[in-house]
Design a protein around this motif. Structure first.
Motif, PDB file in Angstrom:
ATOM      1  N   GLU A  63      -4.069   6.124  -4.103  1.00 45.81           N
ATOM      2  CA  GLU A  63      -3.391   6.512  -2.853  1.00 45.81           C
ATOM      3  C   GLU A  63      -3.217   8.019  -2.841  1.00 45.81           C
ATOM      4  N   VAL A  64      -3.359   8.589  -1.647  1.00 51.71           N
ATOM      5  CA  VAL A  64      -3.213  10.048  -1.490  1.00 51.71           C
ATOM      6  C   VAL A  64      -2.541  10.350  -0.157  1.00 51.71           C
ATOM      7  N   SER A  65      -2.043  11.596  -0.078  1.00 52.74           N
ATOM      8  CA  SER A  65      -1.671  12.152   1.224  1.00 52.74           C
ATOM      9  C   SER A  65      -2.339  13.513   1.336  1.00 52.74           C
ATOM     10  N   GLY A  66      -2.512  13.984   2.560  1.00 51.61           N
ATOM     11  CA  GLY A  66      -3.075  15.325   2.742  1.00 51.61           C
ATOM     12  C   GLY A  66      -3.720  15.486   4.103  1.00 51.61           C
ATOM     13  N   ALA A 100       3.169   8.287  -1.863  1.00 53.68           N
ATOM     14  CA  ALA A 100       3.766   7.246  -2.699  1.00 53.68           C
ATOM     15  C   ALA A 100       3.881   5.908  -1.979  1.00 53.68           C
ATOM     16  N   LEU A 101       3.431   5.853  -0.719  1.00 54.98           N
ATOM     17  CA  LEU A 101       3.626   4.621   0.056  1.00 54.98           C
ATOM     18  C   LEU A 101       2.478   3.610   0.016  1.00 54.98           C
ATOM     19  N   PRO A 102       1.214   4.030   0.207  1.00 53.99           N
ATOM     20  CA  PRO A 102       0.193   3.007   0.533  1.00 53.99           C
ATOM     21  C   PRO A 102       0.036   1.880  -0.488  1.00 53.99           C
ATOM     22  N   GLU A 103      -0.119   2.195  -1.759  1.00 48.45           N
ATOM     23  CA  GLU A 103      -0.451   1.141  -2.725  1.00 48.45           C
ATOM     24  C   GLU A 103       0.657   0.087  -2.801  1.00 48.45           C
ATOM     25  N   THR A 104       1.897   0.524  -2.887  1.00 50.27           N
ATOM     26  CA  THR A 104       2.975  -0.468  -3.005  1.00 50.27           C
ATOM     27  C   THR A 104       3.216  -1.170  -1.666  1.00 50.27           C
TER      28      THR A 104
END
Ligand SMILES: NC(=O)c1ccc[n+]([C@@H]2O[C@H](COP(=O)([O-])OP(=O)(O)OC[C@H]3O[C@@H](n4cnc5c(N)ncnc54)[C@H](OP(=O)(O)O)[C@@H]3O)[C@@H](O)[C@H]2O)c1
Length: 333
Positions: A72-75, A127-131
Motif C-alpha cells: 500500500e502507498v500514498s502519493g 496506512a489505510l488500503p491493506e487493512t
C-alpha cells in the motif's frame, strides 16, 4: 505541479530471504505504467506483517507482482497508462498494490486507488488500503457481520485489529479484542474496542462467555489459527462465523465437526493479495461508496505507530517483529 519521473529510483530489495538485515537500498528502474495502471510518486508506504513474511521467504509475490515489498502507498500520480483518465495526473491517491510499495515510485492499477481527501495526512493515507480492504471483505462479505452483533477479533492492536475495532464500531458492531499485554488492552479500548482481553493472563474463551453472558459472539476474525481455532469455536454463538486471515499459531487445527454441525457454524477465510484485479476493483468501489465518506468526514483514521525513512526499512521490520507497535508503521521515501 507536474513531476517527471526519473529513469532510476531507490527501492528496498533483498537478494535472499532472511532477517531484517537482508533489506538493502538499491537503485532500480522506475517502472512505466501499462494500460490501466498509473505511477505514484510515493509519499509514504505502509508496512504490513505479510511484508515480513515475504522477506522471510514464506509469502512469495503472486505471478506478475513486483518482487519489491510493499502492499500500500500514498502519493502523487505522475504518469498514467493507456485507458486511464488523464485527470488523475497530479492527484493525491492511496492505493492497494500487490507489491512495489517500498520505493520512490510505485505502479498501481487506477481502479485500486482511492482519492486522498482534505484532512487525511499522506502518512495516514498510506496506512489505510491493506487493512481496510482486508477487514471490510472479511468482516462484512465473508463473515456477514450485521449491525448489533458482537464479534471477537484477535490482535487488537495490530494494523488489522485496530481497523477491525474502528470499522466495527462505525458499523454498529460490539468488538471484543484480545491483546498480549494490559497496556495493549488499554490502547485497544481507547481505539474503539468495547472490551479487550489480555490473552496472556486470562482465558479468552471464559472472558468472552462472561462478556456476552453466555451467548457467545456472532463472528471471530482470527489471525492465529492452530489451537486457537477450537477455542474460537467455543466463543461462537449458534450460526456463528469463523473467518481465518492468518495462521500465525500454526496452519493445522483439530476441531469438533459435530459442534460445527449442531451449532450451524460457518468456517471461511481469505487472502487478499492473490485475488484478481477485478475482485480488488469491485472491493475498491464498495469501499469508496460505503467507507470513504467516513474517511472524508474524519470519522475513520488509521492508528499510527511510527514513521521510518525508507532506508530504515529493516528497523521498521524489527519493530513489527518485536510486537512493540500499536497500529500502523509506515516508510517515507
Ligand atoms: N488474509 C489477508 O488478506 C491478510 C491481509 C493482511 C494481513 N493479514 C494477516 O493479518 C495479521 C495482522 O497483520 P498486521 O499487518 O496487522 O500485523 P501486526 O500489526 O504485526 O499484528 C500481528 C498481531 O498478531 C497478534 N498475535 C500473534 N501471535 C498471536 C497469538 N499466538 N495469540 C494472539 N495474538 C497473536 C499480535 O498480538 P499481540 O502483539 O497482542 O501479541 C499482533 O497484534 C498478520 O498475521 C497478517 O499476515 C492477512
Amino acid at each position: 505541479m507536474a513531476v517527471n519521473p526519473p529513469a532510476a529510483m531507490r527501492a528496498i530489495t533483498f537478494a535472499e530471504p532472511g532477517g531484517p538485515e537482508v533489506l538493502r537500498v538499491s537503485e532500480v528502474a522506475v517502472p512505466r505504467p501499462d494500460p490501466g495502471q498509473l505511477l505514484v510518486k510515493v509519499a509514504f508506504a505502509g508496512v504490513n506483517r505479510p511484508d515480513v513474511i515475504q522477506r522471510q521467504g514464506n509469502y512469495p509475490p503472486p505471478p506478475g507482482a513486483s518482487p519489491i515489498l510493499g502492499l500500500e502507498v500514498s502519493g502523487q500520480v505522475v504518469a498514467v497508462g493507456e485507458g486511464v483518465e488523464p485527470e488523475l495526473l497530479n492527484q493525491q491517491v492511496c492505493a492497494l498494490v500487490s507489491g512495489g510499495g517500498y520505493a520512490e515510485y510505485c505502479l498501481a492499477r487506477a481502479d485500486h486507488c482511492l482519492p486522498v481527501p482534505e484532512g487525511l495526512a499522506p502518512d495516514q493515507a498510506a496506512a489505510l488500503p491493506e487493512t481496510l480492504f482486508t477487514v471490510w471483505h472479511n468482516l462484512f462479505e465473508r463473515g456477514w457481520a450485521c449491525e448489533g452483533e458482537t464479534i471477537l477479533v484477535h490482535g487488537g492492536t495490530s494494523g488489522i485489529g485496530t481497523m477491525a475495532a474502528m470499522l466495527g464500531r462505525l458499523f454498529g458492531l460490539t468488538v471484543i479484542v484480545t491483546c498480549g499485554s494490559d497496556q495493549k488492552c488499554a490502547a485497544a479500548v481507547e481505539i474503539g474496542a468495547a472490551h479487550a482481553i489480555n490473552y496472556r493472563s486470562t482465558d479468552f474463551v471464559e472472558a468472552v462467555q462472561a462478556i456476552t453472558e453466555g451467548r457467545g459472539v456472532a463472528l471471530v476474525l482470527d489471525m492465529v489459527a492452530g489451537d486457537y481455532v477450537a477455542r474460537n469455536l467455543k466463543c461462537l454463538a449458534e450460526d456463528g462465523r469463523h473467518v481465518t486471515i492468518a495462521v500465525q499459531g500454526g496452519a493445522r487445527a483439530e476441531i469438533n465437526m459435530a459442534q460445527v454441525m449442531t451449532r450451524r457454524y460457518s468456517l471461511t477465510g481469505s487472502t487478499l493479495r492473490p485475488r484478481s484485479d477485478d475482485f480488488k476493483a469491485v472491493l475498491a468501489q464498495e469501499i469508496a461508496r460505503e467507507v470513504w465518506p467516513l474517511v472524508q468526514e474524519g470519522a475513520l483514521r488509521p492508528v499510527m505507530d511510527q514513521v521510518f525513512p525508507l532506508e530504515e526499512a529493516a528497523s521498521a521490520h524489527r519493530r513489527m517483529e518485536a510486537g512493540e507497535h500499536i497500529g500502523k508503521i509506515v516508510l517515507r521515501p
